[in-house]
Design a protein around this motif. Structure first.
Motif, PDB file in Angstrom:
ATOM      1  N   VAL A   1       0.845  -1.200   0.000  1.00 56.58           N
ATOM      2  CA  VAL A   1       0.000   0.000   0.000  1.00 56.58           C
ATOM      3  C   VAL A   1       0.878   1.246   0.000  1.00 56.58           C
ATOM      4  CG1 VAL A   1      -1.797   1.254   1.225  1.00 56.58           C
ATOM      5  CG2 VAL A   1      -1.842  -1.239   1.210  1.00 56.58           C
ATOM      6  N   MET A   2       1.953   1.200   0.778  1.00 58.98           N
ATOM      7  CA  MET A   2       2.843   2.355   0.855  1.00 58.98           C
ATOM      8  C   MET A   2       3.473   2.657  -0.506  1.00 58.98           C
ATOM      9  SD  MET A   2       5.924   2.993   3.567  1.00 58.98           S
ATOM     10  CE  MET A   2       7.037   1.750   2.923  1.00 58.98           C
ATOM     11  N   THR A   3       3.890   1.585  -1.189  1.00 55.17           N
ATOM     12  CA  THR A   3       4.501   1.763  -2.513  1.00 55.17           C
ATOM     13  C   THR A   3       3.513   2.375  -3.496  1.00 55.17           C
ATOM     14  OG1 THR A   3       5.778  -0.232  -2.077  1.00 55.17           O
ATOM     15  CG2 THR A   3       5.796   0.595  -4.331  1.00 55.17           C
ATOM     16  N   VAL A   4       2.296   1.857  -3.464  1.00 56.85           N
ATOM     17  CA  VAL A   4       1.275   2.344  -4.398  1.00 56.85           C
ATOM     18  C   VAL A   4       0.992   3.820  -4.153  1.00 56.85           C
ATOM     19  CG1 VAL A   4      -1.162   2.184  -5.006  1.00 56.85           C
ATOM     20  CG2 VAL A   4       0.187   0.108  -4.803  1.00 56.85           C
ATOM     21  N   MET A   5       0.861   4.187  -2.870  1.00 57.64           N
ATOM     22  CA  MET A   5       0.536   5.590  -2.569  1.00 57.64           C
ATOM     23  C   MET A   5       1.707   6.504  -2.915  1.00 57.64           C
ATOM     24  SD  MET A   5      -1.765   5.063   0.880  1.00 57.64           S
ATOM     25  CE  MET A   5      -2.237   6.764   1.088  1.00 57.64           C
ATOM     26  N   ASP A   6       2.899   6.002  -2.713  1.00 51.88           N
ATOM     27  CA  ASP A   6       4.072   6.795  -3.070  1.00 51.88           C
ATOM     28  C   ASP A   6       4.130   7.007  -4.582  1.00 51.88           C
ATOM     29  OD1 ASP A   6       7.440   6.488  -3.614  1.00 51.88           O
ATOM     30  OD2 ASP A   6       6.654   8.037  -2.287  1.00 51.88           O
ATOM     31  N   LYS A   7       3.790   5.937  -5.326  1.00 47.49           N
ATOM     32  CA  LYS A   7       3.785   6.022  -6.787  1.00 47.49           C
ATOM     33  C   LYS A   7       2.737   7.014  -7.283  1.00 47.49           C
ATOM     34  CE  LYS A   7       3.471   1.950  -8.630  1.00 47.49           C
ATOM     35  NZ  LYS A   7       3.265   0.823  -9.599  1.00 47.49           N
ATOM     36  N   LEU A   8       1.559   6.958  -6.657  1.00 48.44           N
ATOM     37  CA  LEU A   8       0.505   7.893  -7.040  1.00 48.44           C
ATOM     38  C   LEU A   8       0.922   9.331  -6.752  1.00 48.44           C
ATOM     39  CD1 LEU A   8      -2.662   5.932  -5.864  1.00 48.44           C
ATOM     40  CD2 LEU A   8      -2.136   6.601  -8.201  1.00 48.44           C
ATOM     41  N   HIS A   9       1.659   9.509  -5.671  1.00 48.07           N
ATOM     42  CA  HIS A   9       2.167  10.844  -5.338  1.00 48.07           C
ATOM     43  C   HIS A   9       3.158  11.300  -6.403  1.00 48.07           C
ATOM     44  CE1 HIS A   9       4.033  14.175  -3.243  1.00 48.07           C
ATOM     45  NE2 HIS A   9       5.206  13.574  -3.386  1.00 48.07           N
ATOM     46  N   ARG A  10       4.047  10.393  -6.793  1.00 46.29           N
ATOM     47  CA  ARG A  10       5.044  10.754  -7.804  1.00 46.29           C
ATOM     48  C   ARG A  10       4.398  11.024  -9.150  1.00 46.29           C
ATOM     49  NH1 ARG A  10       8.190   6.632  -8.742  1.00 46.29           N
ATOM     50  NH2 ARG A  10       7.693   5.307  -6.982  1.00 46.29           N
ATOM     51  N   LYS A  11       3.291  10.341  -9.442  1.00 42.68           N
ATOM     52  CA  LYS A  11       2.579  10.577 -10.699  1.00 42.68           C
ATOM     53  C   LYS A  11       1.793  11.884 -10.662  1.00 42.68           C
ATOM     54  CE  LYS A  11       1.638   5.846 -12.298  1.00 42.68           C
ATOM     55  NZ  LYS A  11       0.537   4.901 -12.599  1.00 42.68           N
ATOM     56  N   GLY A  12       1.658  12.453  -9.467  1.00 41.40           N
ATOM     57  CA  GLY A  12       0.974  13.736  -9.354  1.00 41.40           C
ATOM     58  C   GLY A  12      -0.491  13.650  -8.989  1.00 41.40           C
ATOM     59  N   TRP A  13      -0.959  12.477  -8.632  1.00 41.88           N
ATOM     60  CA  TRP A  13      -2.371  12.332  -8.305  1.00 41.88           C
ATOM     61  C   TRP A  13      -2.656  12.604  -6.841  1.00 41.88           C
ATOM     62  CZ3 TRP A  13      -5.165  12.508 -12.346  1.00 41.88           C
ATOM     63  CH2 TRP A  13      -4.684  11.982 -13.550  1.00 41.88           C
ATOM     64  N   LEU A  14      -1.634  12.435  -5.999  1.00 45.38           N
ATOM     65  CA  LEU A  14      -1.828  12.655  -4.570  1.00 45.38           C
ATOM     66  C   LEU A  14      -0.854  13.720  -4.083  1.00 45.38           C
ATOM     67  CD1 LEU A  14      -2.039   8.972  -3.229  1.00 45.38           C
ATOM     68  CD2 LEU A  14      -3.936  10.536  -3.693  1.00 45.38           C
ATOM     69  N   ALA A  15      -1.356  14.552  -3.181  1.00 44.31           N
ATOM     70  CA  ALA A  15      -0.485  15.498  -2.485  1.00 44.31           C
ATOM     71  C   ALA A  15      -0.253  14.943  -1.094  1.00 44.31           C
ATOM     72  CB  ALA A  15      -1.160  16.859  -2.410  1.00 44.31           C
ATOM     73  N   ARG A  16       0.899  15.243  -0.489  1.00 51.96           N
ATOM     74  CA  ARG A  16       1.111  14.722   0.852  1.00 51.96           C
ATOM     75  C   ARG A  16       1.777  15.747   1.745  1.00 51.96           C
ATOM     76  NH1 ARG A  16       5.697  10.129  -0.416  1.00 51.96           N
ATOM     77  NH2 ARG A  16       7.478  11.528  -0.687  1.00 51.96           N
ATOM     78  N   VAL A  17       1.510  15.548   3.031  1.00 58.82           N
ATOM     79  CA  VAL A  17       1.990  16.474   4.053  1.00 58.82           C
ATOM     80  C   VAL A  17       2.550  15.623   5.185  1.00 58.82           C
ATOM     81  CG1 VAL A  17       0.992  17.792   5.960  1.00 58.82           C
ATOM     82  CG2 VAL A  17       0.564  18.504   3.632  1.00 58.82           C
ATOM     83  N   ARG A  18       3.687  16.028   5.725  1.00 59.36           N
ATOM     84  CA  ARG A  18       4.298  15.241   6.786  1.00 59.36           C
ATOM     85  C   ARG A  18       3.524  15.435   8.074  1.00 59.36           C
ATOM     86  NH1 ARG A  18       9.222  12.805   5.716  1.00 59.36           N
ATOM     87  NH2 ARG A  18       9.238  11.108   7.199  1.00 59.36           N
ATOM     88  N   ASP A  19       3.268  14.312   8.755  1.00 55.68           N
ATOM     89  CA  ASP A  19       2.567  14.362  10.039  1.00 55.68           C
ATOM     90  C   ASP A  19       3.327  13.465  11.006  1.00 55.68           C
ATOM     91  OD1 ASP A  19      -0.318  12.859  11.451  1.00 55.68           O
ATOM     92  OD2 ASP A  19       0.438  14.886  11.899  1.00 55.68           O
ATOM     93  N   GLY A  20       4.259  14.038  11.702  1.00 58.15           N
ATOM     94  CA  GLY A  20       5.103  13.217  12.570  1.00 58.15           C
ATOM     95  C   GLY A  20       6.033  12.384  11.701  1.00 58.15           C
ATOM     96  N   ARG A  21       5.935  11.059  11.869  1.00 58.18           N
ATOM     97  CA  ARG A  21       6.818  10.186  11.098  1.00 58.18           C
ATOM     98  C   ARG A  21       6.223   9.793   9.752  1.00 58.18           C
ATOM     99  NH1 ARG A  21       8.459   5.136  14.468  1.00 58.18           N
ATOM    100  NH2 ARG A  21       6.214   5.077  14.252  1.00 58.18           N
ATOM    101  N   ALA A  22       4.909   9.941   9.640  1.00 53.18           N
ATOM    102  CA  ALA A  22       4.261   9.452   8.419  1.00 53.18           C
ATOM    103  C   ALA A  22       3.788  10.616   7.559  1.00 53.18           C
ATOM    104  CB  ALA A  22       3.076   8.571   8.801  1.00 53.18           C
ATOM    105  N   TYR A  23       3.298  10.271   6.386  1.00 51.10           N
ATOM    106  CA  TYR A  23       2.709  11.267   5.502  1.00 51.10           C
ATOM    107  C   TYR A  23       1.194  11.144   5.548  1.00 51.10           C
ATOM    108  CZ  TYR A  23       7.158  12.249   3.177  1.00 51.10           C
ATOM    109  OH  TYR A  23       8.424  12.625   2.882  1.00 51.10           O
ATOM    110  N   LEU A  24       0.526  12.276   5.328  1.00 51.82           N
ATOM    111  CA  LEU A  24      -0.917  12.265   5.131  1.00 51.82           C
ATOM    112  C   LEU A  24      -1.172  12.598   3.664  1.00 51.82           C
ATOM    113  CD1 LEU A  24      -2.305  14.129   8.290  1.00 51.82           C
ATOM    114  CD2 LEU A  24      -2.440  11.687   7.768  1.00 51.82           C
TER     115      LEU A  24
END
Lengths: 130, 336
Positions: free
Chosen positions: A41-64
């Protein structure tokens, strides 16, 4: 441009359905029925972020994560592309319909009403979300 | 020279006057498939005739039958002869360039248009995969959207796309008509027909024939798909589906003035007036005539040349000059 895998689509669905940004952990929990590894799941979400479909914000140790574009907007843009492609000179898609003004619509309604029998509309319950 | 003149005259007729007549003809809507066939025949005829005309103008003493029979030999011979005179060199050189430009433009614009269209379709299909669900009963992709839409993505892996609004608003029978219409497009490969017409228009924008064809063909292709759907289901069902989708209360997306076309398609379905057998035969004959004419002119000129006993059998060798080629052979007895 590679297509969206079934898993990517499922992840986007979860994020679109949510009211707030989600962490990988949240999405993983929501997709528990698929019995996926957390790292998958982490890989998929990271890939979607790199493709530009998801934005992310750091929240402690993880991303939202949250979607960059809403589902409705994404679909509307896509359908708009389908429609405009058919009316411009370099069409790739063939649209079935054109839109009419009030007078033409009235004439069509008259033509429709003159038809002897019309069965009732198909119920929308048939279209379950998957 | 007469051959060249006739071919050029046919070219001129094909470029403007004939297409104008066809564009305004009312019979076209009554048999859209034949009309599309005629547009294609006129386009091909124009390209073939133009090529033959270029060849015959460049080398008036070597009529096209010779050229067609031995293209390489006659090309080389013509070039060799032409180099004897500066005027000849210009003429032949110009003809070669012109022919290359004609062929190149056709290949480039039709080819590149098709490639970019295929790429656009692929990208669209990929983007769809994020939000579309396959419905196996309908055999289509369903997309959740408030505006009723139905379209096909043609090509090797063709798919039909419907919005949830379409499925919600159309009764079962009308939905079947919509699917039949889109499947007709896919099966008949209408996208290739339309792409070819548009490619030719981009290749030769100043030739009215290709402008008319490019404008007429997409509309005719819709009517042809309507006809297939009407045969498979019922013409009134297709008309009702068109009407329902067009008058849906959802906010319309801005489009060119194509609403009139939908109306005329509905009217056409509700009051069909197909062409009789006699008229269809005439249309078919016109298609064949348009295709056969350039080659017919060439064959006729060959026959004419044989009859007059002129240069057809004279082989061009390095000892003859251009002016010698047209002199008839004198039998040895008389020459003594």
């Amino acid at each position: 441009m590679r297509g969206f895998g079934e898993l990517e689509a499922a992840v986007m669905e979860r994020l679109w359905a949510a009211d707030e940004a989600l962490a990988v952990r949240d999405v993983h929990t929501q997709l528990a029925a698929r019995e996926l590894a957390y790292t998958t799941v982490m890989t998929v979400m990271d890939k979607l972020h790199r493709k530009g479909w998801l934005a992310r914000v750091r929240d402690g140790r993880a991303y939202l994560y949250r979607p960059v574009v809403s589902r409705e907007r994404y679909t509307a843009d896509l359908m708009g592309e389908a429609l405009s492609a058919s009316s411009d000179r370099s069409a790739t898609l063939v649209a079935f319909l054109d839109h009419l003004d009030a007078g033409e619509a009235a004439e069509l309604r008259a033509a429709l009403d003159s038809m002897a029998e019309r069965r009732p509309r198909r119920s929308t319950a048939r279209l379950g979300r998957q | 020279m007469l051959t060249a003149a006739v071919l050029l005259a046919w070219c001129v007729l094909l470029a403007g006057p004939l297409p104008r007549r066809l564009y305004r003809a009312s019979w076209a809507r009554r048999s859209p498939r034949l009309a599309v066939g005629l547009w294609q025949a006129l386009s091909v005829s124009f390209l073939v005739t133009a090529s033959l005309a270029v060849v015959s103008v460049a080398d008036p003493d070597n009529p096209p039958p010779n050229v067609l029979a031995h293209p390489m030999r006659s090309c080389l011979a013509a070039t060799r002869d032409a180099l004897h005179t500066p005027a000849g060199a210009v003429l032949v050189g110009g003809a070669v360039v012109l022919f290359a430009v004609l062929a190149g433009r056709v290949a480039w614009y039709v080819g590149s248009g098709s490639i970019s269209a295929a790429r656009r379709r692929r990208v669209h299909g990929l983007r769809l995969s994020l939000v579309a669900r396959r419905d196996d009963d309908l055999g289509a992709l369903i997309v959740e959207h408030a505006v009723p839409q139905a379209y096909c993505l043609p090509g090797r892996r063709a798919t039909i796309v419907l919005t949830t609004a379409t499925v919600a608003e159309l009764p079962e029978a009308e939905l079947a008509a919509v699917l039949a219409h889109e499947r007709a497009h896919v099966r008949a490969r209408h996208h290739l027909v339309v792409q070819a017409a548009r490619g030719l228009e981009r290749a030769f924008p100043r030739i009215p024939l290709f402008r008319y064809a490019s404008a007429a063909v997409p509309a005719l292709v819709e009517m042809a798909a309507d006809d297939v759907a009407a045969r498979r289901t019922d013409p009134r069902r297709v008309a009702a589906a068109l009407a329902t989708l067009s008058t849906s209360a959802a906010p319309p997306v801005a489009l060119s003035a194509a609403g009139v076309e939908t109306l005329s398609r509905v009217r056409r379905l509700l009051a069909p007036a197909p062409l009789g057998a006699g008229a269809r035969t005439v249309a078919l004959a016109a298609i064949l005539a348009a295709l056969a004419l350039p080659l017919g002119v060439v064959a006729l000129s060959s026959w004419g040349a044989h009859t007059i006993g002129a240069c057809c059998e004279v082989s061009v060798d390095s000892t003859t000059t251009a002016s010698d080629v047209s002199r008839p052979e004198i039998p040895a007895r008389i020459a003594d």
